[in-house]
Enzyme design. Sequence first.
Site, PDB file in Angstrom:
ATOM      1  N   ARG A   1       0.843  -1.188   0.000  1.00 29.74           N
ATOM      2  CA  ARG A   1       0.000   0.000   0.000  1.00 29.74           C
ATOM      3  C   ARG A   1       0.878   1.238   0.000  1.00 29.74           C
ATOM      4  NH1 ARG A   1      -4.455  -0.717   4.652  1.00 29.74           N
ATOM      5  NH2 ARG A   1      -3.520  -2.624   5.390  1.00 29.74           N
TER       6      ARG A   1
ATOM      7  N   SER B   1     -17.539  -8.324  -7.184  1.00 25.17           N
ATOM      8  CA  SER B   1     -16.685  -7.836  -6.105  1.00 25.17           C
ATOM      9  C   SER B   1     -15.264  -7.609  -6.594  1.00 25.17           C
ATOM     10  CB  SER B   1     -16.674  -8.859  -4.959  1.00 25.17           C
ATOM     11  OG  SER B   1     -15.716  -8.538  -3.975  1.00 25.17           O
TER      12      SER B   1
ATOM     13  N   HIS C   1     -12.978  -7.480  -3.941  1.00 27.79           N
ATOM     14  CA  HIS C   1     -12.421  -7.784  -2.616  1.00 27.79           C
ATOM     15  C   HIS C   1     -12.208  -6.501  -1.822  1.00 27.79           C
ATOM     16  CE1 HIS C   1     -10.693 -11.468  -0.601  1.00 27.79           C
ATOM     17  NE2 HIS C   1     -10.447 -10.527   0.314  1.00 27.79           N
TER      18      HIS C   1
END
Length: 393
Positions: A165, A276, A278
């Site tokens: 991230r 989706s 996730h």
Amino acid sequence: MANDWFETVLEAQRRAKKRLPPSVYSALLAGSERGSTYDDNLRAFGELGFAPHVAGNTSQHDLSTSVMGQQISMPVIISPTGVQAVHPDGEVAVARAAAARGTAMGLSSFASKPVEDVVAANPQTFFQMYWMGDRDTMAQRMDRARTAGCVGLIATLDWSFSHGRDWGSPSIPDKVDVKTMLTFAPEVLRRPRWLLDFARSGQLPDLTTPNIPVDAQPAPTFFGAYGEWMGTPPPSWDDVAWMAKEWGGPFMLKGLSRVDDAHRARDAGVTAVSVSNHGGNNIDGTPAAIRMLPSVVDAIGEDVEVVMDGGIRRGSDVVKAVALGARAVMIGRAYLWGLAANGQAGVENVLDVLRGGIDSALLGLGKTDIGDLRRDDVLVPDGFLRVLGDVPA
């Protein structure tokens, strides 16, 4: 207590952030790489609009529906999420809250509570599995879930293991031992109420996964289970078909985004799919789930139940998803924030907030039944929708 009540999911998030150690709270945010998909999941709902009526509306509304053979009080079900160390009661508290509000519980195979305890708290429990290990091991996990009383199986296939991230990944320990406690003591001591919850329960945060082992093996840690998953070659469509047949009951494939994959899922024998990404944890840059939903509904909606997850924060978000073809939505972060804020009561609070928002939106749209919603009840701007993949030949 009255002052424990919150009126929005965002307030639950604010309280969760205030109550949890920073590393624990950061783990709930998730989202891979720059977080573009995470942001789009939220932003997309704001791009959709309504055209309300002002007279002739009715104040009585039926929100009930069914998902995978289970009658539920509103089109919101609990999405499976791993190790819920935000509260000592974890998944059991969530299951009780869902049962109290008349909806179904999705239990992760990476959960911190045994499937037997969760089903006892909510008989409407769907067990979730990843494709991990060999077929014999997976069949044994299914047998355990079936014996425990789970009423459906969810296969999650939409995580590409991207965990980096741009804003920094949280430091998550493999287990809670003396070294871990010393390392995290400075931030934990700044959150005494969270620490007190665990002290009163007589237990430490549990980072093991009791639903993973078979043949009386010890429960692995979360990262031990994660390692088994990463070490298993990805499944083929034949593997998906085997999984559906082996379970032999309601079976959801979670993580669809493409039309061609939707057709293959239907042909593999699934009874439901969840559109989706996730929650922003698959490949960053995947469109918001709500943008992809109508194309999947158009492709297989007459044969397979279609739900969606990703970005649900308000009851009006639920109504937009149902109007665009979803049977129901699955929530994840929203209930985890409620759990962190106030345990079982906090999860019930989140579900009540969503129910109230659904009811208000139906009132404004002049609908008496959740099943009366249609696509033209939602204003969809040009360029909003995304169609991924082609129909297979």
